[in-house]
Design an enzyme around this catalytic site. Structure first.
Site, PDB file in Angstrom:
ATOM      1  N   ALA A  15       0.843  -1.216   0.000  1.00 50.44           N
ATOM      2  CA  ALA A  15       0.000   0.000   0.000  1.00 50.44           C
ATOM      3  C   ALA A  15       0.868   1.253   0.000  1.00 50.44           C
ATOM      4  CB  ALA A  15      -0.908  -0.002   1.228  1.00 50.44           C
ATOM      5  N   ALA A  16       0.555   2.159  -0.894  1.00 48.42           N
ATOM      6  CA  ALA A  16       1.314   3.418  -0.986  1.00 48.42           C
ATOM      7  C   ALA A  16       0.550   4.395  -1.856  1.00 48.42           C
ATOM      8  CB  ALA A  16       2.687   3.154  -1.602  1.00 48.42           C
ATOM      9  N   SER A  41      11.641   1.050  -3.524  1.00 43.83           N
ATOM     10  CA  SER A  41      11.628   1.610  -4.874  1.00 43.83           C
ATOM     11  C   SER A  41      13.018   2.042  -5.320  1.00 43.83           C
ATOM     12  CB  SER A  41      10.699   2.830  -4.884  1.00 43.83           C
ATOM     13  OG  SER A  41      10.880   3.579  -6.053  1.00 43.83           O
ATOM     14  N   TYR A  54       8.069  10.815  -1.080  1.00 43.50           N
ATOM     15  CA  TYR A  54       7.783   9.397  -1.384  1.00 43.50           C
ATOM     16  C   TYR A  54       9.051   8.563  -1.232  1.00 43.50           C
ATOM     17  CZ  TYR A  54       7.068   5.299  -4.458  1.00 43.50           C
ATOM     18  OH  TYR A  54       7.026   4.030  -4.987  1.00 43.50           O
ATOM     19  N   LYS A  93      10.038   5.604   1.448  1.00 41.72           N
ATOM     20  CA  LYS A  93      10.414   4.232   1.055  1.00 41.72           C
ATOM     21  C   LYS A  93      11.717   3.821   1.737  1.00 41.72           C
ATOM     22  CE  LYS A  93       7.088   2.920  -1.552  1.00 41.72           C
ATOM     23  NZ  LYS A  93       6.263   1.792  -1.163  1.00 41.72           N
ATOM     24  N   ASN A 120      11.030  -0.002 -12.897  1.00 40.89           N
ATOM     25  CA  ASN A 120       9.858   0.588 -13.572  1.00 40.89           C
ATOM     26  C   ASN A 120       8.876  -0.517 -13.975  1.00 40.89           C
ATOM     27  OD1 ASN A 120      12.511   2.382 -14.794  1.00 40.89           O
ATOM     28  ND2 ASN A 120      10.964   3.395 -13.574  1.00 40.89           N
ATOM     29  N   ILE A 172       7.508  12.918 -27.864  1.00 41.48           N
ATOM     30  CA  ILE A 172       8.636  12.733 -26.944  1.00 41.48           C
ATOM     31  C   ILE A 172       9.229  14.093 -26.598  1.00 41.48           C
ATOM     32  CG2 ILE A 172      10.976  11.785 -26.774  1.00 41.48           C
ATOM     33  CD1 ILE A 172      10.066   9.540 -28.668  1.00 41.48           C
TER      34      ILE A 172
HETATM   35  N1  LIG Z   1       4.677   0.658 -10.171  1.00 39.86           N
HETATM   36  C1  LIG Z   1       5.978   0.901 -10.070  1.00 39.86           C
HETATM   37  O1  LIG Z   1       6.694   1.131 -11.080  1.00 39.86           O
HETATM   38  C2  LIG Z   1       6.638   0.887  -8.707  1.00 39.86           C
HETATM   39  C3  LIG Z   1       8.011   1.151  -8.629  1.00 39.86           C
HETATM   40  C4  LIG Z   1       8.609   1.148  -7.372  1.00 39.86           C
HETATM   41  C5  LIG Z   1       7.890   0.831  -6.228  1.00 39.86           C
HETATM   42  N2  LIG Z   1       6.550   0.581  -6.343  1.00 39.86           N
HETATM   43  C6  LIG Z   1       5.822   0.285  -5.104  1.00 39.86           C
HETATM   44  O2  LIG Z   1       5.095  -0.938  -5.273  1.00 39.86           O
HETATM   45  C7  LIG Z   1       3.853  -0.883  -4.551  1.00 39.86           C
HETATM   46  C8  LIG Z   1       2.692  -1.161  -5.496  1.00 39.86           C
HETATM   47  O3  LIG Z   1       2.759  -0.192  -6.544  1.00 39.86           O
HETATM   48  P1  LIG Z   1       1.610  -0.031  -7.614  1.00 39.86           P
HETATM   49  O4  LIG Z   1       2.220   0.613  -8.813  1.00 39.86           O
HETATM   50  O5  LIG Z   1       0.845  -1.325  -7.739  1.00 39.86           O
HETATM   51  O6  LIG Z   1       0.746   1.080  -6.872  1.00 39.86           O
HETATM   52  P2  LIG Z   1      -0.839   1.335  -6.936  1.00 39.86           P
HETATM   53  O7  LIG Z   1      -1.047   2.755  -6.552  1.00 39.86           O
HETATM   54  O8  LIG Z   1      -1.381   0.847  -8.230  1.00 39.86           O
HETATM   55  O9  LIG Z   1      -1.364   0.364  -5.790  1.00 39.86           O
HETATM   56  C9  LIG Z   1      -1.254   0.712  -4.437  1.00 39.86           C
HETATM   57  C10 LIG Z   1      -2.406   0.084  -3.691  1.00 39.86           C
HETATM   58  O10 LIG Z   1      -2.370   0.609  -2.363  1.00 39.86           O
HETATM   59  C11 LIG Z   1      -3.698   0.984  -2.009  1.00 39.86           C
HETATM   60  N3  LIG Z   1      -3.606   2.080  -1.042  1.00 39.86           N
HETATM   61  C12 LIG Z   1      -3.222   3.359  -1.253  1.00 39.86           C
HETATM   62  N4  LIG Z   1      -3.286   4.074  -0.121  1.00 39.86           N
HETATM   63  C13 LIG Z   1      -3.699   3.220   0.856  1.00 39.86           C
HETATM   64  C14 LIG Z   1      -3.966   3.367   2.240  1.00 39.86           C
HETATM   65  N5  LIG Z   1      -3.813   4.530   2.854  1.00 39.86           N
HETATM   66  N6  LIG Z   1      -4.391   2.273   2.926  1.00 39.86           N
HETATM   67  C15 LIG Z   1      -4.565   1.067   2.306  1.00 39.86           C
HETATM   68  N7  LIG Z   1      -4.342   0.881   0.993  1.00 39.86           N
HETATM   69  C16 LIG Z   1      -3.912   1.936   0.263  1.00 39.86           C
HETATM   70  C17 LIG Z   1      -4.350   1.433  -3.323  1.00 39.86           C
HETATM   71  O11 LIG Z   1      -5.772   1.396  -3.271  1.00 39.86           O
HETATM   72  C18 LIG Z   1      -3.774   0.413  -4.292  1.00 39.86           C
HETATM   73  O12 LIG Z   1      -4.559  -0.768  -4.350  1.00 39.86           O
HETATM   74  C19 LIG Z   1       3.798   0.525  -3.929  1.00 39.86           C
HETATM   75  O13 LIG Z   1       4.272   0.439  -2.616  1.00 39.86           O
HETATM   76  C20 LIG Z   1       4.764   1.332  -4.777  1.00 39.86           C
HETATM   77  O14 LIG Z   1       5.298   2.419  -4.068  1.00 39.86           O
HETATM   78  C21 LIG Z   1       5.911   0.585  -7.554  1.00 39.86           C
END
Ligand SMILES: NC(=O)c1ccc[n+]([C@@H]2O[C@H](COP(=O)([O-])OP(=O)(O)OC[C@H]3O[C@@H](n4cnc5c(N)ncnc54)[C@H](O)[C@@H]3O)[C@@H](O)[C@H]2O)c1
Length: 286
Positions: free
Chosen positions: A51-52, A93, A117, A121, A146, A177
């Site tokens: 969650a984030a 991340s 952010y 992390k 990514n 771009i």
């Molecule tokens: N997508 C990327 O490229 C990437 C890269 C580095 C790190 N991350 C990390 O991976 C994890 C998942 O990323 P993602 O891209 O699937 O993100 P996302 O935003 O699609 O999913 C995050 C989930 O957390 C839930 N959420 C948000 N706030 C919340 C809260 N206060 N309480 C409970 N749930 C909550 C959202 O509803 C969602 O289902 C995150 O921690 C993100 O920081 C993602």
């Protein structure tokens, strides 16, 4: 399995499909509320903390970002430690490296978090270490690069460029771009991310951060070329002259290979094909 999500960004269809699975319970709740986290933690042996609120939100609303990403993480780890959880896998991340100058970037590169952010992390990794010393929990922090794949949200900060380009191409328009498209990313497919999380859960390795990427840099210009080729179109990207900060990303994946035996299995061409296929199924692309 119990999933705690406040539905801030989760896909309602995906959540309903998960809730319909045997042995899966989806609980609506917010990591900012210690009581909600504590309730969801009852009887749990291992936690995957995903969650984030993402990077772009962090710039527009630093307070909310720290509230969810730092204090929310603190609630999760505190409840896990007190509840006797055995294992925590934390979604960290690659953004903690800032504008990395050494490529491929190794985990021992000094972090340089540039936003709340990224700061949260990195703090999450340090908090894991704090709680592990005071409880029986073991942990790994996975520094995702990514992430992209079918079903991703259009506003996914790092990788929305994949969908933005695809949507323009679907409308018969050339991708636009900024600058010369020299910014690069290390695109890692969501299926490989899920495998890394599963392997991290099963492993006994503890107390470290692991990069999860492919080690390959793809520039934005290369990405546009890949997508144009994949769709068999005859267009040239439009380069919009602009001052852009040229950031680069490529993961050194030696540590995760050695620690978990994990390797990326889905190359960019195959991965982009899976995104295109998904958009065709959902009717967003012909
Ligand atoms: N997508 C990327 O490229 C990437 C890269 C580095 C790190 N991350 C990390 O991976 C994890 C998942 O990323 P993602 O891209 O699937 O993100 P996302 O935003 O699609 O999913 C995050 C989930 O957390 C839930 N959420 C948000 N706030 C919340 C809260 N206060 N309480 C409970 N749930 C909550 C959202 O509803 C969602 O289902 C995150 O921690 C993100 O920081 C993602």
């Amino acid at each position: 399995m119990r999933i705690l999500d406040n539905r801030y960004r989760c896909d309602p269809k995906a959540a309903a499909a998960l809730a319909a699975l045997d042995g899966v319970e989806v609980v609506e709740g917010d990591v900012r509320y210690a009581n909600a986290v504590e309730g969801a933690m009852r009887g749990v042996e291992a936690v995957v903390h995903l969650a984030a609120v993402c990077l772009n939100k962090s710039i527009s609303d630093p307070t909310e970002s720290l509230d969810v990403n730092l204090l929310g993480t603190q609630n999760v780890l505190d409840a896990a430690a007190r509840g006797g959880v055995r294992r925590v896998i934390h979604a960290s991340s690659a953004s903690i490296y800032g504008n990395a100058t050494s490529l491929p970037t190794h985990e021992d590169t000094p972090p340089s978090p540039l936003t709340p952010y990224c700061t949260a992390k990195l703090a999450g990794e340090h908090l894991l270490s704090f709680y592990a010393k005071r409880s029986k929990l073991s942990w790994l922090a996975l520094r995702f690069f990514n992430v992209y794949g079918p079903g991703q949200q259009t506003d996914a900060y790092y990788t929305s460029v994949v969908l933005t380009f695809l949507r323009r191409l679907a409308a018969g328009e050339a991708p636009v771009i900024d600058g010369r498209g020299e910014q690069s990313m290390d695109f890692v497919h969501v299926t490989d991310i899920a495998r890394a999380v599963g392997m991290a859960l099963d492993s006994t390795a503890s107390g470290m951060a692991l990069n999860v990427g492919t080690g390959c840099q793809t520039t934005i210009a290369d990405l546009a070329a890949h997508l144009i080729r994949a769709l068999g179109m005859d267009v040239q990207p439009i380069f919009r002259p602009r001052e852009v900060l040229v950031t680069r990303r490529a993961a050194d994946i030696g540590r995760i290979r050695e620690t978990l035996g994990w390797e990326p299995t889905i190359g960019l061409e195959e991965g982009l094909a899976s995104v295109i296929e998904h958009l065709k199924v959902t009717g967003e692309l012909n």
